[in-house]
Design a protein around this motif. Sequence first.
Motif, PDB file in Angstrom:
ATOM      1  N   MET A  46       0.867  -1.088   0.039  1.00 49.15           N
ATOM      2  CA  MET A  46      -0.048   0.129   0.187  1.00 49.15           C
ATOM      3  C   MET A  46       0.949   1.201   0.236  1.00 49.15           C
ATOM      4  N   ILE A  47       1.852   1.322   0.825  1.00 44.18           N
ATOM      5  CA  ILE A  47       2.889   2.554   1.104  1.00 44.18           C
ATOM      6  C   ILE A  47       3.490   2.759  -0.297  1.00 44.18           C
ATOM      7  N   ALA A  48       3.872   1.406  -1.164  1.00 41.21           N
ATOM      8  CA  ALA A  48       4.498   1.652  -2.536  1.00 41.21           C
ATOM      9  C   ALA A  48       3.615   2.367  -3.253  1.00 41.21           C
ATOM     10  N   MET A  49       2.430   1.858  -3.488  1.00 49.25           N
ATOM     11  CA  MET A  49       1.309   2.396  -4.270  1.00 49.25           C
ATOM     12  C   MET A  49       1.156   3.860  -4.151  1.00 49.25           C
ATOM     13  N   GLN A  50       0.838   4.057  -2.796  1.00 46.80           N
ATOM     14  CA  GLN A  50       0.505   5.404  -2.437  1.00 46.80           C
ATOM     15  C   GLN A  50       1.836   6.487  -2.721  1.00 46.80           C
ATOM     16  N   THR A  51       3.003   5.846  -2.752  1.00 46.26           N
ATOM     17  CA  THR A  51       4.243   6.688  -3.140  1.00 46.26           C
ATOM     18  C   THR A  51       4.246   6.943  -4.530  1.00 46.26           C
ATOM     19  N   GLU A  52       4.159   5.761  -5.449  1.00 47.18           N
ATOM     20  CA  GLU A  52       3.968   6.009  -6.812  1.00 47.18           C
ATOM     21  C   GLU A  52       3.078   6.732  -7.320  1.00 47.18           C
ATOM     22  N   GLU A  53       1.671   6.240  -7.028  1.00 49.15           N
ATOM     23  CA  GLU A  53       0.589   7.067  -7.448  1.00 49.15           C
ATOM     24  C   GLU A  53       0.218   8.633  -7.089  1.00 49.15           C
ATOM     25  N   LEU A  54       0.089   8.456  -5.725  1.00 54.90           N
ATOM     26  CA  LEU A  54       0.015   9.728  -4.994  1.00 54.90           C
ATOM     27  C   LEU A  54       1.308  10.820  -4.533  1.00 54.90           C
ATOM     28  N   LYS A  55       2.279  10.082  -4.634  1.00 58.84           N
ATOM     29  CA  LYS A  55       3.663  10.771  -4.405  1.00 58.84           C
ATOM     30  C   LYS A  55       3.913  10.998  -2.979  1.00 58.84           C
ATOM     31  N   GLN A  56       2.932  10.399  -1.874  1.00 60.46           N
ATOM     32  CA  GLN A  56       3.107  10.385  -0.730  1.00 60.46           C
ATOM     33  C   GLN A  56       2.330   9.295   0.215  1.00 60.46           C
ATOM     34  N   GLN A  57       2.861   9.075   1.242  1.00 57.44           N
ATOM     35  CA  GLN A  57       2.077   7.906   1.914  1.00 57.44           C
ATOM     36  C   GLN A  57       0.883   8.567   2.568  1.00 57.44           C
ATOM     37  N   THR A  58      -0.339   7.843   2.507  1.00 54.06           N
ATOM     38  CA  THR A  58      -1.339   8.258   3.160  1.00 54.06           C
ATOM     39  C   THR A  58      -1.193   8.128   4.734  1.00 54.06           C
ATOM     40  N   ASN A  59      -1.786   9.048   5.479  1.00 55.89           N
ATOM     41  CA  ASN A  59      -1.994   8.919   6.828  1.00 55.89           C
ATOM     42  C   ASN A  59      -3.313   9.210   7.395  1.00 55.89           C
ATOM     43  N   PHE A  60      -3.679   8.513   8.316  1.00 55.89           N
ATOM     44  CA  PHE A  60      -4.962   8.504   9.149  1.00 55.89           C
ATOM     45  C   PHE A  60      -4.969   8.949  10.423  1.00 55.89           C
ATOM     46  N   THR A  61      -6.053   9.827  10.667  1.00 55.13           N
ATOM     47  CA  THR A  61      -6.057  10.054  12.161  1.00 55.13           C
ATOM     48  C   THR A  61      -6.849   8.862  12.851  1.00 55.13           C
TER      49      THR A  61
END
Length: 96
Positions: A46-61
């Motif tokens: 998930m982190i690899a995809m987020q970094t590739e697609e969204l250019k950052q890791q998604t964070n959640f509260t």
Amino acid sequence: SKGCVLCHSVNGVGGKDAAPLDASTMAGTVNPFDFVAKMWQGAAPMIAMQTEELKQQTNFTGQELADIIAFTHDEDEQKKFLEGDIPPMIKGHMEH
């Protein structure tokens, strides 16, 4: 808005690369720690995809995680989720 639909779908809306998040596939009441533990097990891809697609890791509260868990277990609320609800930025990533 967090990009979950890049890979996950709800009622057929969204990506097909990861398990659907349909309420009908969820087991009864879920322990939030178990839900997050399952997300953690898939963290690396998930982190690899987020970094590739969204250019950052998604964070959640904590509240965002609670909202996601509630949504994944509410069939009536999920029926309201349509293709047009996907934010344009996320939709753009899905189309390329």
